[in-house]
Design a protein around this motif. Structure first.
Motif, PDB file in Angstrom:
ATOM      1  N   SER A  35       0.836  -1.210   0.000  1.00  0.00           N
ATOM      2  CA  SER A  35       0.000   0.000   0.000  1.00  0.00           C
ATOM      3  C   SER A  35       0.866   1.254   0.000  1.00  0.00           C
ATOM      4  CB  SER A  35      -0.913   0.022   1.219  1.00  0.00           C
ATOM      5  OG  SER A  35      -1.721  -1.111   1.215  1.00  0.00           O
ATOM      6  N   GLU A  48       4.220  -4.069  -7.728  1.00  0.00           N
ATOM      7  CA  GLU A  48       4.685  -5.462  -7.611  1.00  0.00           C
ATOM      8  C   GLU A  48       6.202  -5.544  -7.783  1.00  0.00           C
ATOM      9  OE1 GLU A  48       2.994  -8.545  -7.312  1.00  0.00           O
ATOM     10  OE2 GLU A  48       1.040  -7.625  -7.022  1.00  0.00           O
TER      11      GLU A  48
ATOM     12  N   PRO B  14      -6.251  -0.526   0.494  1.00  0.00           N
ATOM     13  CA  PRO B  14      -5.135  -1.401   0.864  1.00  0.00           C
ATOM     14  C   PRO B  14      -4.752  -2.308  -0.304  1.00  0.00           C
ATOM     15  CG  PRO B  14      -7.010  -1.694   2.329  1.00  0.00           C
ATOM     16  CD  PRO B  14      -7.456  -0.807   1.236  1.00  0.00           C
ATOM     17  N   ARG B  15      -3.473  -2.447  -0.499  1.00  0.00           N
ATOM     18  CA  ARG B  15      -2.968  -3.267  -1.606  1.00  0.00           C
ATOM     19  C   ARG B  15      -2.177  -4.435  -1.054  1.00  0.00           C
ATOM     20  NH1 ARG B  15      -4.696  -2.113  -6.751  1.00  0.00           N
ATOM     21  NH2 ARG B  15      -5.845  -0.223  -6.382  1.00  0.00           N
ATOM     22  N   LYS B  16      -2.069  -5.457  -1.861  1.00  0.00           N
ATOM     23  CA  LYS B  16      -1.251  -6.604  -1.476  1.00  0.00           C
ATOM     24  C   LYS B  16      -0.531  -7.108  -2.704  1.00  0.00           C
ATOM     25  CE  LYS B  16      -2.394  -9.397   2.445  1.00  0.00           C
ATOM     26  NZ  LYS B  16      -2.934 -10.647   2.907  1.00  0.00           N
ATOM     27  N   ALA B  17       0.743  -7.460  -2.532  1.00  0.00           N
ATOM     28  CA  ALA B  17       1.460  -8.065  -3.650  1.00  0.00           C
ATOM     29  C   ALA B  17       0.818  -9.419  -3.919  1.00  0.00           C
ATOM     30  CB  ALA B  17       2.918  -8.221  -3.293  1.00  0.00           C
ATOM     31  N   CYS B  18       0.780  -9.821  -5.185  1.00  0.00           N
ATOM     32  CA  CYS B  18       0.060 -11.046  -5.534  1.00  0.00           C
ATOM     33  C   CYS B  18       0.802 -12.287  -5.006  1.00  0.00           C
ATOM     34  CB  CYS B  18      -0.169 -11.123  -7.033  1.00  0.00           C
ATOM     35  SG  CYS B  18       1.325 -11.379  -7.958  1.00  0.00           S
ATOM     36  N   THR B  21       4.123 -13.265  -6.594  1.00  0.00           N
ATOM     37  CA  THR B  21       5.304 -12.491  -6.205  1.00  0.00           C
ATOM     38  C   THR B  21       5.869 -13.012  -4.884  1.00  0.00           C
ATOM     39  OG1 THR B  21       4.319 -10.574  -7.271  1.00  0.00           O
ATOM     40  CG2 THR B  21       6.137 -10.131  -5.785  1.00  0.00           C
ATOM     41  N   VAL B  22       4.966 -13.302  -3.949  1.00  0.00           N
ATOM     42  CA  VAL B  22       5.397 -13.824  -2.640  1.00  0.00           C
ATOM     43  C   VAL B  22       6.091 -15.169  -2.828  1.00  0.00           C
ATOM     44  CG1 VAL B  22       4.593 -14.585  -0.363  1.00  0.00           C
ATOM     45  CG2 VAL B  22       3.544 -12.583  -1.439  1.00  0.00           C
ATOM     46  N   PHE B  24       7.543 -16.242  -5.510  1.00  0.00           N
ATOM     47  CA  PHE B  24       8.830 -16.020  -6.168  1.00  0.00           C
ATOM     48  C   PHE B  24       9.898 -15.683  -5.133  1.00  0.00           C
ATOM     49  CE2 PHE B  24      11.921 -12.875  -7.536  1.00  0.00           C
ATOM     50  CZ  PHE B  24      12.581 -13.565  -8.535  1.00  0.00           C
ATOM     51  N   LEU B  25       9.548 -14.796  -4.198  1.00  0.00           N
ATOM     52  CA  LEU B  25      10.510 -14.368  -3.178  1.00  0.00           C
ATOM     53  C   LEU B  25      10.932 -15.542  -2.283  1.00  0.00           C
ATOM     54  CD1 LEU B  25       8.857 -10.955  -2.309  1.00  0.00           C
ATOM     55  CD2 LEU B  25      11.141 -11.254  -3.279  1.00  0.00           C
ATOM     56  N   ILE B  26       9.974 -16.391  -1.949  1.00  0.00           N
ATOM     57  CA  ILE B  26      10.298 -17.555  -1.114  1.00  0.00           C
ATOM     58  C   ILE B  26      11.238 -18.499  -1.867  1.00  0.00           C
ATOM     59  CG2 ILE B  26       9.281 -19.604  -0.011  1.00  0.00           C
ATOM     60  CD1 ILE B  26       6.739 -17.719   0.412  1.00  0.00           C
ATOM     61  N   TYR B  28      13.162 -17.639  -4.345  1.00  0.00           N
ATOM     62  CA  TYR B  28      14.445 -16.943  -4.528  1.00  0.00           C
ATOM     63  C   TYR B  28      15.313 -17.133  -3.288  1.00  0.00           C
ATOM     64  CZ  TYR B  28      17.786 -13.113  -4.819  1.00  0.00           C
ATOM     65  OH  TYR B  28      18.949 -12.387  -4.824  1.00  0.00           O
ATOM     66  N   SER B  29      14.677 -16.986  -2.131  1.00  0.00           N
ATOM     67  CA  SER B  29      15.410 -17.130  -0.867  1.00  0.00           C
ATOM     68  C   SER B  29      15.989 -18.540  -0.741  1.00  0.00           C
ATOM     69  CB  SER B  29      14.460 -16.830   0.292  1.00  0.00           C
ATOM     70  OG  SER B  29      15.006 -17.290   1.494  1.00  0.00           O
ATOM     71  N   LYS B  30      15.166 -19.526  -1.159  1.00  0.00           N
ATOM     72  CA  LYS B  30      15.637 -20.916  -1.054  1.00  0.00           C
ATOM     73  C   LYS B  30      16.819 -21.188  -1.989  1.00  0.00           C
ATOM     74  CE  LYS B  30      11.248 -22.910   0.407  1.00  0.00           C
ATOM     75  NZ  LYS B  30       9.976 -23.452  -0.088  1.00  0.00           N
ATOM     76  N   LEU B  32      18.989 -18.958  -3.083  1.00  0.00           N
ATOM     77  CA  LEU B  32      20.152 -18.077  -2.877  1.00  0.00           C
ATOM     78  C   LEU B  32      21.153 -18.707  -1.907  1.00  0.00           C
ATOM     79  CD1 LEU B  32      21.287 -15.144  -3.462  1.00  0.00           C
ATOM     80  CD2 LEU B  32      20.243 -14.503  -1.295  1.00  0.00           C
ATOM     81  N   ASP B  33      22.393 -18.692  -2.335  1.00  0.00           N
ATOM     82  CA  ASP B  33      23.446 -19.236  -1.494  1.00  0.00           C
ATOM     83  C   ASP B  33      24.552 -18.186  -1.387  1.00  0.00           C
ATOM     84  OD1 ASP B  33      24.641 -21.243  -0.001  1.00  0.00           O
ATOM     85  OD2 ASP B  33      25.830 -21.927  -1.718  1.00  0.00           O
TER      86      ASP B  33
END
Lengths: 193, 47
Positions: A35, A48, B14-18, B21-22, B24-26, B28-30, B32-33
């Motif tokens: 937001s 995004e 209120p907005r939320k990333a889709c 995207t979440v 993808f980030l998880i 990406y974290s896994k 990443l070394d």
């Protein structure tokens, strides 16, 4: 009542290799950060992108062990998002993007001079019909017409090339057009786009 | 007038990333070394 694990504990767990902790952190702050970014950029796709870049920075910093825990995870993430929003506007200033609004659409004043597929087909058909008709003309008239229309030569150049006077070249052109019109009328051919 | 006010109505929503995207980030974290060698950190993406 659900017990909420503190951000600082989740951050510590994540640094120690617990991937689930990151998921909780992202989901917990998703709405606030998204937001905030949207309120600045007013574009869903850019929001995004910036949200993603923000957490990529967060992940890298945490994994590299460069994050100093002071119990302020959210303000730190917000600061990263804020900086990325500024970067976005700086980049946009160097390469501005123009988008139309409801009141004004840029495409109403910028035209595309290319023919659409249908008109191009019609034009090709007319060109090929015309070629067949020109082939029917006597050679001397055909020669002058080809030079004038397709080679864009002046009547002076045509007379020099064909060895006839300018007046003869003009006369042949005139008769070529008259004869073409006659054939077109006789056969009821429609040559319009 | 109504138009002026209606333009930025979505700002406060209120907005939320889709979820993609979440996710993808998880992932990406896994993947990443971080390797440290001679006090230099190298990022490695094991995809």
């Amino acid at each position: 009542m659900e017990l909420q694990i503190e951000d600082s504990v989740l951050v510590k767990n994540y640094i120690n290799g617990e991937e689930k902790a990151l998921e909780i952190l992202i989901n917990r702050h998703n709405q606030r950060i998204s937001s905030f970014i949207y309120s600045k950029v007013l574009d869903r796709d850019i929001t995004e992108d910036i949200f993603q870049d923000t957490f990529i920075k967060v992940i890298k910093t945490l994994r590299k062990g460069s994050y100093s825990e002071e119990g302020k995870f959210l303000p730190w993430v917000m600061r990263i998002a804020h900086n990325l929003v500024i970067d976005h506007f700086r980049k946009n200033k160097r390469m501005p993007k123009f988008e139309g609004s409801d009141d004004f659409n840029i495409f109403s004043v910028i035209g595309d001079d290319q023919l659409n597929a249908e008109k191009q087909l019609i034009k090709d058909q007319i060109d090929s019909d015309l070629n067949i008709l020109i082939e029917e003309l006597p050679d001397d008239q055909k020669e002058v017409l080809m030079m004038r229309i397709y080679k864009d030569m002046s009547f002076k150049e045509i007379s020099e090339n064909t060895g006839v006077s300018i007046n003869t070249a003009l006369g042949r052109m005139r008769y070529a057009l008259i004869n073409l019109r006659k054939v077109i009328d006789k056969n009821n051919i429609v040559l319009t786009n | 007038m109504g138009k002026i006010y209606s333009e930025n109505q979505n700002v406060s929503k209120p907005r939320k990333a889709c979820p993609a995207t979440v996710q993808f980030l998880i992932n990406y974290s896994k993947s990443l070394d971080i390797i440290t060698y001679n006090n230099i950190q190298f990022e490695n993406n094991l995809n």
